[in-house]
Design a protein around this motif. Structure first.
Motif, short mmCIF file in Angstrom:
data_model
loop_
_atom_site.label_atom_id
_atom_site.label_comp_id
_atom_site.label_asym_id
_atom_site.label_seq_id
_atom_site.Cartn_x
_atom_site.Cartn_y
_atom_site.Cartn_z
N GLU A 52 19.82 9.11 5.44
CA GLU A 52 19.57 7.76 4.92
C GLU A 52 18.20 7.23 5.34
OE1 GLU A 52 21.87 3.51 4.41
OE2 GLU A 52 22.70 5.01 5.74
N VAL A 53 17.76 7.58 6.53
CA VAL A 53 16.45 7.13 7.02
C VAL A 53 15.32 7.68 6.14
CG1 VAL A 53 14.88 7.22 9.01
CG2 VAL A 53 17.32 6.98 9.38
N LEU A 54 15.54 8.85 5.57
CA LEU A 54 14.54 9.50 4.71
C LEU A 54 14.59 9.02 3.26
CD1 LEU A 54 15.15 13.14 5.94
CD2 LEU A 54 13.06 11.82 6.35
N GLU A 74 26.11 10.74 3.42
CA GLU A 74 24.96 11.51 3.93
C GLU A 74 24.74 12.76 3.08
OE1 GLU A 74 22.68 11.58 6.95
OE2 GLU A 74 22.96 9.47 6.45
N LYS A 75 25.84 13.40 2.72
CA LYS A 75 25.77 14.62 1.91
C LYS A 75 25.17 14.31 0.53
CE LYS A 75 28.70 18.41 0.30
NZ LYS A 75 30.07 18.93 0.21
N ASP A 76 25.59 13.19 -0.07
CA ASP A 76 25.04 12.77 -1.37
C ASP A 76 23.54 12.51 -1.27
OD1 ASP A 76 27.64 12.77 -2.50
OD2 ASP A 76 27.92 10.63 -2.07
N ILE A 81 17.78 13.92 -2.30
CA ILE A 81 16.42 14.19 -1.81
C ILE A 81 16.00 15.60 -2.20
CG2 ILE A 81 14.97 14.48 0.24
CD1 ILE A 81 16.67 12.20 1.54
N ILE A 82 16.90 16.55 -2.08
CA ILE A 82 16.59 17.94 -2.45
C ILE A 82 16.32 18.05 -3.95
CG2 ILE A 82 17.56 20.28 -2.66
CD1 ILE A 82 19.05 19.67 0.02
N ASP A 83 17.16 17.40 -4.75
CA ASP A 83 17.07 17.52 -6.21
C ASP A 83 15.91 16.74 -6.81
OD1 ASP A 83 19.34 19.09 -6.12
OD2 ASP A 83 20.70 17.48 -6.74
N GLU A 84 15.54 15.63 -6.21
CA GLU A 84 14.53 14.75 -6.80
C GLU A 84 13.57 14.24 -5.73
OE1 GLU A 84 12.20 13.21 -9.15
OE2 GLU A 84 13.95 14.08 -10.13
#
Length: 118
Positions: A52-54, A74-76, A81-84
């Motif tokens: 979430e901080v990122l 957190e998983k979502d 972040i990885i996908d977009e």
């Protein structure tokens, strides 16, 4: 590790990189052209303490995807972040075992001080 994740099309990132005036020992990764790997995102999460901080809620896709109305885990957040790349707060500097996230004046100054004190 000495690394900066940034977006070359972002004028704020460009300004901060100039201000930091980093030497050639830093690896710069333009997250638009050189996508982040899940391992890289996991390393940032580990250093930051949470995904979430990122996560940037300022990204245009945040509203367009209706994410403000969802309760993201957190998983979502990690997967978003990885996908977009637009969901990563930028820039992110990893300096040894420290991480500096985003463009807040305090964060930018703290990163600059950490680098200049070594």
């Amino acid at each position: 590790m000495k690394k900066v994740y940034y977006l070359h099309t972002c004028s704020t990132c460009q300004r901060i990189l100039k201000e930091w005036d980093l030497d050639n020992s830093f690896e710069l990764q333009d997250i638009k052209t050189d996508r982040m790997t899940p391992q890289q995102v996991d390393e940032m999460i580990k250093l930051a303490g949470s995904a979430e901080v990122l996560f940037s809620k300022r990204a245009m896709k945040y509203k367009s995807m209706g994410l403000a109305d969802k309760n993201l885990s957190e998983k979502d957040i990690r997967q978003l972040i990885i996908d977009e790349y637009t969901f990563l707060k930028r820039p992110v500097m990893i300096y040894n075992d420290q991480i500096f996230i985003g463009n807040a004046a305090k964060t930018v100054a703290a990163a600059k001080e950490a680098v200049s004190n070594s």
